[in-house]
Each structure stands twice: as structure tokens, then as C-alpha cells.
Design a protein around this motif. Structure first.
Motif, short mmCIF file in Angstrom:
data_model
loop_
_atom_site.label_atom_id
_atom_site.label_comp_id
_atom_site.label_asym_id
_atom_site.label_seq_id
_atom_site.Cartn_x
_atom_site.Cartn_y
_atom_site.Cartn_z
N VAL A 2 44.39 35.56 27.12
CA VAL A 2 43.47 35.67 28.26
C VAL A 2 42.79 34.32 28.48
O VAL A 2 42.40 33.66 27.52
N GLN A 3 42.68 33.93 29.72
CA GLN A 3 41.95 32.71 30.06
C GLN A 3 40.53 33.12 30.48
O GLN A 3 40.34 34.06 31.26
N SER A 25 41.20 36.17 33.10
CA SER A 25 42.51 36.32 33.75
C SER A 25 43.59 36.30 32.69
O SER A 25 43.40 35.78 31.59
N GLY A 26 44.74 36.87 33.04
CA GLY A 26 45.82 36.95 32.08
C GLY A 26 46.00 38.36 31.58
O GLY A 26 45.71 39.32 32.28
N HIS A 27 46.42 38.49 30.34
CA HIS A 27 46.77 39.79 29.80
C HIS A 27 45.55 40.50 29.22
O HIS A 27 45.33 40.52 28.02
#
Length: 124
Positions: A2-3, A25-27
Motif C-alpha cells: 500500500v502506498q 492506494s494499492g492493495h
């Protein structure tokens, strides 16, 4: 992975308020936890608050209870509302994510990903 991107820091007088944001953002997953930590000059990371991904469970450090509130919206942003700020709150504030956990960790080593930090300065 995750960012995480923090924003909202700044300079405020004692007694004032700031709201920090952490955009994830991301997973992301329903079993994730996001925490806020802070680091003052010459000190280690200090736990501030944590929230589970559903927003139904929160945890706070004793030093911020009653003054800070952690929350999240439905667009993967986690907030830290900071009221009645004190000079001792001056630090770089970081958000961090931990995956696949059912409790709210309070130590930095239990978190997987970190943002870059945002500076909060409280003047007396």
C-alpha cells in the motif's frame, strides 16, 4: 503493498487544531489497520492512534486521548483530527499500514508500510 501519502501538517499556536490526512492506494484489504505515529527530534517513533479498516475500532495513546480523533472515509483516506494542540505535540507525523491483523498494533515494528511524514509544529 500500500502506498501512503500524508498531508495537512503545518504551524499552529498552542490550543489550535489541525487535521492530518493519509491517502492510501494499492492493495488495501478489509483486514488492514492504519496507525498514526509521530517522531520528535532526537526521539523514537511514538504511537498516536490506530483504526481498523472498517472504522469500527480505534485505539489512542494516553497522551492524546480526548484531544485527537482518528477516522476514515469511504475513499481510503484516514484522518487524524488534532484539537487543543500543545507544544509537546510538535513532531513529524507518519501514517503506517499493517495487513491481515485483528488487533490494533501500537509499536512501529508491527507495521508494514509507511508514508513520508508531515511536519506539525505547535508554538507556545
Amino acid at each position: 503493498q500500500v502506498q501512503l501519502v500524508e498531508s495537512g501538517g503545518g504551524l499552529v499556536q498552542a490550543g489550535g487544531s489541525l487535521r492530518l490526512s493519509c491517502a492510501a492506494s494499492g492493495h488495501t484489504s478489509a483486514s488492514s489497520v492504519v496507525g498514526w505515529f509521530r517522531q520528535a527530534p532526537g526521539k523514537e517513533h511514538e504511537f498516536v492512534a490506530a483504526i481498523n479498516w472498517s472504522g469500527t475500532s480505534t485505539n489512542y495513546a494516553d497522551s492524546v486521548k480526548g484531544r485527537f480523533t482518528i477516522s476514515r472515509d469511504n475513499k481510503n483516506t484516514i484522518y487524524l483530527q488534532m484539537n487543543n494542540l500543545e507544544p509537546e505535540d510538535t513532531a513529524v507525523y507518519y501514517c503506517a499500514a499493517r495487513y491481515t491483523i485483528v488487533r490494533l498494533p501500537t509499536t512501529p515494528g508491527e507495521y508494514d508500510d509507511w508514508g513520508q511524514g508531515t511536519q506539525v509544529t505547535v508554538s507556545s
